[in-house]
Design a protein around this motif. Structure first.
Motif, PDB file in Angstrom:
ATOM      1  N   SER A 143     -59.464  24.830  -8.222  1.00  0.00           N
ATOM      2  CA  SER A 143     -58.509  25.729  -8.078  1.00  0.00           C
ATOM      3  C   SER A 143     -56.987  25.475  -8.217  1.00  0.00           C
ATOM      4  O   SER A 143     -56.469  26.844  -8.570  1.00  0.00           O
ATOM      5  CB  SER A 143     -57.913  24.988  -6.400  1.00  0.00           C
ATOM      6  OG  SER A 143     -57.568  24.264  -6.304  1.00  0.00           O
ATOM      7  N   HIS A 144     -57.008  23.948  -9.442  1.00  0.00           N
ATOM      8  CA  HIS A 144     -55.645  24.470  -9.607  1.00  0.00           C
ATOM      9  C   HIS A 144     -56.160  22.208 -10.551  1.00  0.00           C
ATOM     10  O   HIS A 144     -56.895  21.850 -10.541  1.00  0.00           O
ATOM     11  CB  HIS A 144     -54.583  24.317  -9.144  1.00  0.00           C
ATOM     12  CG  HIS A 144     -54.167  23.337  -8.014  1.00  0.00           C
ATOM     13  ND1 HIS A 144     -55.509  23.123  -6.574  1.00  0.00           N
ATOM     14  CD2 HIS A 144     -52.904  22.347  -7.467  1.00  0.00           C
ATOM     15  CE1 HIS A 144     -54.044  22.007  -5.853  1.00  0.00           C
ATOM     16  NE2 HIS A 144     -53.542  21.954  -6.329  1.00  0.00           N
ATOM     17  N   LEU A 145     -54.587  22.469 -11.360  1.00  0.00           N
ATOM     18  CA  LEU A 145     -54.866  21.767 -12.810  1.00  0.00           C
ATOM     19  C   LEU A 145     -54.398  20.126 -11.909  1.00  0.00           C
ATOM     20  O   LEU A 145     -53.799  18.951 -13.311  1.00  0.00           O
ATOM     21  CB  LEU A 145     -54.403  22.371 -13.838  1.00  0.00           C
ATOM     22  CG  LEU A 145     -55.056  23.242 -14.282  1.00  0.00           C
ATOM     23  CD1 LEU A 145     -54.814  23.239 -15.144  1.00  0.00           C
ATOM     24  CD2 LEU A 145     -56.629  22.640 -14.373  1.00  0.00           C
ATOM     25  N   ALA A 197     -53.750  16.345 -10.777  1.00  0.00           N
ATOM     26  CA  ALA A 197     -54.791  15.171 -10.758  1.00  0.00           C
ATOM     27  C   ALA A 197     -56.158  15.224  -9.067  1.00  0.00           C
ATOM     28  O   ALA A 197     -56.937  14.543 -10.384  1.00  0.00           O
ATOM     29  CB  ALA A 197     -54.435  13.902 -10.730  1.00  0.00           C
ATOM     30  N   ASP A 198     -55.428  15.578  -8.213  1.00  0.00           N
ATOM     31  CA  ASP A 198     -56.218  14.911  -6.767  1.00  0.00           C
ATOM     32  C   ASP A 198     -57.442  15.716  -6.702  1.00  0.00           C
ATOM     33  O   ASP A 198     -58.192  15.896  -6.427  1.00  0.00           O
ATOM     34  CB  ASP A 198     -55.626  14.394  -5.571  1.00  0.00           C
ATOM     35  CG  ASP A 198     -54.254  15.572  -5.753  1.00  0.00           C
ATOM     36  OD1 ASP A 198     -54.239  16.832  -6.286  1.00  0.00           O
ATOM     37  OD2 ASP A 198     -54.609  16.222  -4.286  1.00  0.00           O
ATOM     38  N   HIS A 199     -56.964  17.267  -8.149  1.00  0.00           N
ATOM     39  CA  HIS A 199     -58.392  18.047  -7.607  1.00  0.00           C
ATOM     40  C   HIS A 199     -59.440  18.079  -9.235  1.00  0.00           C
ATOM     41  O   HIS A 199     -60.156  19.066  -9.829  1.00  0.00           O
ATOM     42  CB  HIS A 199     -57.578  19.925  -8.079  1.00  0.00           C
ATOM     43  CG  HIS A 199     -57.050  19.734  -6.731  1.00  0.00           C
ATOM     44  ND1 HIS A 199     -57.623  20.122  -5.261  1.00  0.00           N
ATOM     45  CD2 HIS A 199     -56.116  19.169  -5.979  1.00  0.00           C
ATOM     46  CE1 HIS A 199     -56.641  20.066  -4.204  1.00  0.00           C
ATOM     47  NE2 HIS A 199     -55.500  19.668  -4.833  1.00  0.00           N
ATOM     48  N   SER A 255     -56.336  26.296  -1.789  1.00  0.00           N
ATOM     49  CA  SER A 255     -56.308  25.334  -2.594  1.00  0.00           C
ATOM     50  C   SER A 255     -55.109  24.804  -1.894  1.00  0.00           C
ATOM     51  O   SER A 255     -54.946  24.408  -0.862  1.00  0.00           O
ATOM     52  CB  SER A 255     -56.113  25.731  -3.688  1.00  0.00           C
ATOM     53  OG  SER A 255     -55.656  24.735  -4.726  1.00  0.00           O
ATOM     54  N   ASP A 256     -54.482  24.111  -3.019  1.00  0.00           N
ATOM     55  CA  ASP A 256     -52.547  23.756  -1.807  1.00  0.00           C
ATOM     56  C   ASP A 256     -52.214  24.313  -2.073  1.00  0.00           C
ATOM     57  O   ASP A 256     -51.309  25.811  -3.086  1.00  0.00           O
ATOM     58  CB  ASP A 256     -52.189  22.357  -3.255  1.00  0.00           C
ATOM     59  CG  ASP A 256     -53.242  21.009  -2.867  1.00  0.00           C
ATOM     60  OD1 ASP A 256     -54.275  21.498  -2.308  1.00  0.00           O
ATOM     61  OD2 ASP A 256     -52.919  20.030  -3.576  1.00  0.00           O
ATOM     62  N   CYS A 257     -51.250  25.097  -0.816  1.00  0.00           N
ATOM     63  CA  CYS A 257     -50.235  25.908  -0.873  1.00  0.00           C
ATOM     64  C   CYS A 257     -48.857  26.178  -0.058  1.00  0.00           C
ATOM     65  O   CYS A 257     -49.333  24.801   1.170  1.00  0.00           O
ATOM     66  CB  CYS A 257     -50.692  27.055  -1.029  1.00  0.00           C
ATOM     67  SG  CYS A 257     -51.795  27.548   0.812  1.00  0.00           S
TER      68      CYS A 257
HETATM   69 ZN    ZN Z   1     -54.280  18.445  -3.488  1.00  0.00          ZN
END
Ligand code: ZN
Ligand code: ZN
Length: 265
Positions: A58-60, A62-64, A173-175
Motif C-alpha cells: 500500500s505504501h513504503l 517501514a511498518d508495511h 492503508s494508513d491515512c
Molecule cells: Zn503504518
C-alpha cells in the motif's frame, strides 16, 4: 474471498505481534497485502511462502515493507529453491518468484533498504517479479482485481481494493481524514480501516485516524462491514470498537492476529 489478519500492529509491534500484513485468498490466488515487520513468520503459519502468487504494497513506510527482506531471502536461499540439487533437497528447475506490486518510488526504496542492510541492492528485485503500479492502474490477479486510491498520509499511500465476482474488500492503508477513501470504498463489503490514534494529532499534518473517525468514514462509505486495524495493544480494543461503532451506527470488529473474514460468497 477470505482475508486473514497476519499483523495488525501500528508502526511498532504488539507483544508477539506483527505490523501490517493480511493474507487474501480468492480468485484462485494467494495474495499478501503489505509485508511489515513480523509478517513473514506469521504468513508461514497459514501458507507456504513459495505458494504466494503476489504481494501488494500500500505504501513504503517501514511498518508495511520491512519483511520483504527476509521473504526475499527465503525465496533466494532456501535449499528447495535452488536449481542445483543440495543433499536432502532435490532443488527445482522452477523456483517460486512471486509477483510484487509496489507504489512509485519502490525500486529506490527497496534498493536503499537492501543495500543499507548488507544485502545486494537488487535482493528484492531478484526474488520477486516487481511491478511498480500507477495508482490509476487496475491489476488482474487470476480471478481477483486490484484497484488503488491515493489517500493522504505522511508519504504517498494508496488504499487498495481487491474484488472477486463483485465481492469487494477495501483496505484503507494508513491515512488521515479524507473523502477519497469514502468514495473509493462506496458500498464495499468489508472496509479494513486504520484506527491508529487515541486522539487526533495535536498539530501538523493529519496522517492517521482515531477509531471514531474510522467509524465515520465507514458510515460515509456505506461499508457493509467495518474492521479496525493498525492500532496498538497499548490502546484498549473494546474502547476503540465502542467509539467506532457509535460513529458507524452499528457494531464493528477490531482486527486481531489470526482473525479471518469471508468476503462475499
Ligand atoms: Zn503504518
Ligand atoms: Zn504509514
Amino acid at each position: 474471498m477470505r482475508i486473514t489478519v497476519l499483523g495488525k500492529s501500528p508502526a511498532w509491534q504488539d507483544a508477539d505481534g506483527a505490523c501490517s500484513g493480511y493474507l487474501v485468498e480468492g480468485g484462485g490466488k494467494i495474495v499478501l497485502l503489505d509485508c511489515g515487520p513480523g509478517v513473514f513468520a506469521k504468513l508461514r503459519r497459514f501458507v507456504d511462502y513459495v505458494d504466494v502468487d503476489a504481494v501488494v504494497i500500500s505504501h513504503l513506510h517501514a511498518d508495511h515493507i520491512l519483511d520483504l527482506v527476509p521473504f526475499a531471502s527465503g525465496l533466494r536461499y532456501a535449499p528447495r529453491q535452488q536449481p542445483v540439487p543440495v543433499a536432502g533437497f532435490p532443488g527445482t528447475d522452477d523456483p517460486a518468484r512471486p509477483r510484487l506490486f509496489a507504489p512509485p518510488g519502490a525500486l529506490e526504496a527497496f534498493a536503499g533498504l537492501c543495500a543499507a542492510s548488507g544485502m545486494t541492492a537488487d535482493h528484492i528485485e531478484i526474488a520477486f517479479e516487481v511491478t511498480v503500479y500507477d495508482p490509476a492502474d487496475r491489476v488482474e490477479l487470476g480471478g481477483l482485481t486490484a484497484r488503488f486510491q491515493p489517500v493522504p498520509h505522511f508519504i504517498a499511500a494508496n488504499a487498495v481494493e481487491l474484488a472477486e465476482d463483485g465481492a469487494r474488500l477495501t483496505f484503507s492503508s494508513d491515512c488521515g481524514p479524507n473523502e477519497e477513501l469514502c468514495t473509493f470504498a462506496r458500498d464495499t463489503d468489508l472496509l479494513l480501516i486504520e484506527a491508529t490514534l487515541p486522539r487526533p494529532e495535536r498539530d501538523g499534518e493529519r496522517g492517521h485516524l482515531t477509531p471514531a473517525e474510522a467509524g465515520e468514514h465507514g458510515a460515509r462509505a456505506g461499508a457493509r462491514r467495518l474492521v479496525l486495524t493498525h492500532f496498538s495493544d497499548e490502546l484498549d480494543a473494546d474502547w476503540a470498537r465502542e467509539e467506532a461503532g457509535r460513529a458507524f451506527g452499528r457494531p464493528v470488529d477490531a482486527a486481531h492476529e489470526g482473525a479471518s473474514y469471508q468476503v462475499g460468497g
